[in-house]
Design an enzyme around this catalytic site. Structure first.
Site, short mmCIF file in Angstrom:
data_model
loop_
_atom_site.label_atom_id
_atom_site.label_comp_id
_atom_site.label_asym_id
_atom_site.label_seq_id
_atom_site.Cartn_x
_atom_site.Cartn_y
_atom_site.Cartn_z
N LYS A 1 -0.13 -7.89 -4.42
CA LYS A 1 -1.49 -8.33 -4.75
C LYS A 1 -2.50 -7.22 -4.44
O LYS A 1 -2.25 -6.39 -3.56
CB LYS A 1 -1.77 -9.55 -3.87
N GLY B 1 -5.32 -5.06 -2.91
CA GLY B 1 -5.96 -4.91 -1.61
C GLY B 1 -5.11 -5.19 -0.38
O GLY B 1 -5.61 -5.13 0.74
N GLY C 1 -2.68 -3.39 0.80
CA GLY C 1 -2.28 -2.17 1.50
C GLY C 1 -1.14 -1.43 0.81
O GLY C 1 -0.43 -0.65 1.45
N ASP D 1 -1.76 2.68 -10.60
CA ASP D 1 -2.81 1.66 -10.46
C ASP D 1 -4.08 2.20 -11.12
O ASP D 1 -4.54 3.28 -10.76
CB ASP D 1 -3.04 1.41 -8.97
N1 LIG Z 1 -2.35 -2.11 8.48
C1 LIG Z 1 -3.62 -1.88 8.23
N2 LIG Z 1 -4.55 -1.94 9.21
C2 LIG Z 1 -5.83 -1.71 8.94
N3 LIG Z 1 -6.33 -1.42 7.73
C3 LIG Z 1 -5.47 -1.35 6.70
C4 LIG Z 1 -4.06 -1.57 6.88
N4 LIG Z 1 -3.46 -1.42 5.68
C5 LIG Z 1 -4.42 -1.14 4.79
N5 LIG Z 1 -5.62 -1.09 5.39
C6 LIG Z 1 -6.93 -0.84 4.77
O1 LIG Z 1 -7.13 -1.82 3.75
C7 LIG Z 1 -7.81 -1.26 2.63
C8 LIG Z 1 -6.98 -1.49 1.37
O2 LIG Z 1 -5.77 -0.78 1.51
P1 LIG Z 1 -5.03 -0.12 0.27
O3 LIG Z 1 -5.98 0.66 -0.57
O4 LIG Z 1 -3.84 0.57 0.82
O5 LIG Z 1 -4.61 -1.45 -0.51
P2 LIG Z 1 -4.07 -1.61 -2.00
O6 LIG Z 1 -3.19 -2.80 -1.99
O7 LIG Z 1 -3.49 -0.34 -2.47
O8 LIG Z 1 -5.40 -1.91 -2.75
P3 LIG Z 1 -5.67 -1.93 -4.37
O9 LIG Z 1 -4.90 -3.08 -4.91
O10 LIG Z 1 -7.15 -2.10 -4.44
O11 LIG Z 1 -5.18 -0.60 -4.85
C9 LIG Z 1 -8.00 0.22 2.96
O12 LIG Z 1 -9.29 0.40 3.47
C10 LIG Z 1 -6.98 0.51 4.04
O13 LIG Z 1 -7.38 1.54 4.91
#
Ligand SMILES: Nc1ncnc2c1ncn2[C@@H]1O[C@H](COP(=O)(O)OP(=O)(O)OP(=O)(O)O)[C@@H](O)[C@H]1O
Length: 412
Positions: free
Chosen positions: A90, A92, A94, A119
């Protein structure tokens, strides 16, 4: 709440030692590096605090616990045969942080690694704190072995595709498809009004464009076939959120079916034309189009096989401990199963670490997360996967040192 910032480059020795300079030591909600020591048990983090230029220098040394002599990561890192890891889930949750941290860890463990984002909302550049845009391979500075990143922009490619499609005579399409490494398809299908076919793009075409990329050098097929990519022994994909990913994965099948139909049509046309030509006494001009299409079809099958090859490919689902994210992960797993895509691991990211002094908000949040974790354990799609819990950390994960830190916690 002010976030600590990471100012120092990583130490790169083989003991996975990470050195950070932190402005502020910890927050209440997330895991501080100090808390990491007790929270995630299979790695012991021994911390020492030095005074250096008025800042705290924190060293994190990670040592595998005896009970985990062979870890998940040992399995992921072993062997020099190329492996593909696709991280999806999903929006956001991470995905990018996990994909980038895995790529850094592979590179620090001796694998020349490529990390590719498909993405449309790229965050690899943000994650590595380095400009990786532009659609070409960019070297990421920091890790021990070569690490390259590539951001593919499907939106831009789709626009190029549409405008190319509107040009007269089909040469625009031809140029564009050439760029995607699919020019051959256009050549061979010229007389089948490909323009019309392409004017109403089939589902999955965006992803086809994303994955094959406007420069043919970077298509998945090229990764498979070109010698210059042989150096990469690990390729990590930071995929688009769930829906896009599923369409992408079903694409080889889609193309396979389409090409199959086109081949049949082509054969019919070829035999009809040859019959006409023989009546008029002209030289038979049956070209080898069918052969070429067959070859393309074989390549597509190769891509599909790659997605499904348990030896070389693994799709890792990333989620967070909320009911909504877990439900979506369950659906994703079911769809991947249907596509025969191998999934073994589920990363549950942003889990609150244990604490003896929860505030009311933290206690509520923890209860919520516990419920979601229980849901995973009893979910028919997810319960069979190896669950990797990744803590919510109190630093924003940006740059190679931070990714190395996260990688050493998550990928063990
Ligand atoms: N374990 C964690 N602890 C703290 N912050 C985190 C953690 N994992 C991810 N984040 C933070 O959460 C935010 C979203 O992370 P990330 O961009 O990796 O998600 P994503 O699933 O790739 O998002 P998108 O779907 O928008 O591409 C970022 O600011 C990242 O630094």
């Amino acid at each position: 709440m002010s976030s600590p910032s990471i100012l120092s480059p990583p130490s790169t020795n083989s003991m996975a030692m990470t050195s950070f300079f932190l402005h502020s030591p910890k927050t209440h909600m997330g895991i501080s590096l100090r808390e990491a020591k007790t929270s995630f048990s299979s790695t012991f983090l021994s911390l020492s605090v030095n005074r250096k230029q008025g800042r705290k220098s924190l060293q994190v040394r990670s040592v595998a616990a005896p009970s985990e002599a062979i870890t998940e990561f040992d399995d992921m890192v072993s062997g020099t045969k190329r492996k593909y890891y696709m991280l999806g889930g999903k929006g956001g949750v991470g995905k990018t942080s996990c994909a980038a941290s895995l790529a850094v860890k592979f590179a620090n463990n001796g694998h020349p690694t490529l990390v590719v984002s498909t993405d449309p909302a790229h965050s690899l550049s943000d994650s590595f704190a380095q400009d990786l845009a532009g659609g070409t391979l960019v070297a990421v500075e920091g890790p021990n072995s070569p690490l390259y990143a590539l951001e593919i922009n499907p939106e831009k490619a789709r626009e190029e595709f549409r405008s190319a499609n509107q040009k007269n005579g089909g040469s625009g399409i031809k140029d564009f498809m050439d760029g995607m490494g699919l020019g051959m398809l256009v050549e061979q299908l010229g007389e089948l009004k490909l323009g019309e076919l392409l004017d109403t793009p089939p589902p999955g075409l965006d992803e086809a464009i994303a994955i094959s990329k406007a420069r043919k050098d970077y298509s998945v097929i090229q990764f498979l076939e070109q010698e210059q990519y042989n150096t990469f022994t690990r390729i990590v994909f930071d995929t688009a959120p769930t829906g896009h990913t599923l369409r992408l994965l079903s694409l080889p099948d889609f193309l396979d079916a389409s090409i199959g139909k086109i081949l049949k049509l082509k054969e019919k046309i070829a035999s009809a034309t040859s019959a006409i030509k023989s009546v008029f006494g002209q030289e038979q001009t049956q070209d080898n189009a069918a052969d070429k299409l067959k070859r393309l079809r074989e390549r597509m099958i190769k891509v599909r096989e790659l997605f499904r090859d348990t030896d070389s490919t693994e799709f890792v689902i990333v989620t967070i401990p909320t009911v909504m994210a877990v439900s979506e992960s369950s659906r994703l797993r079911a769809s991947l199963k249907k596509e025969n895509v191998p999934v073994k691991k589920l990363v549950v990211n942003q889990v609150l670490p244990p604490s003896s002094s929860d505030c009311k908000f933290c206690a509520m949040k923890r209860k919520d997360q516990t419920r979601a974790l229980d849901m995973i354990r009893s979910d028919p799609e997810l319960s069979g996967l190896t669950m990797i819990q990744a803590p919510l950390v109190d630093v924003e994960i940006r740059g190679v040192p931070a990714l190395q830190f996260l990688g050493d916690i998550v990928w063990r």
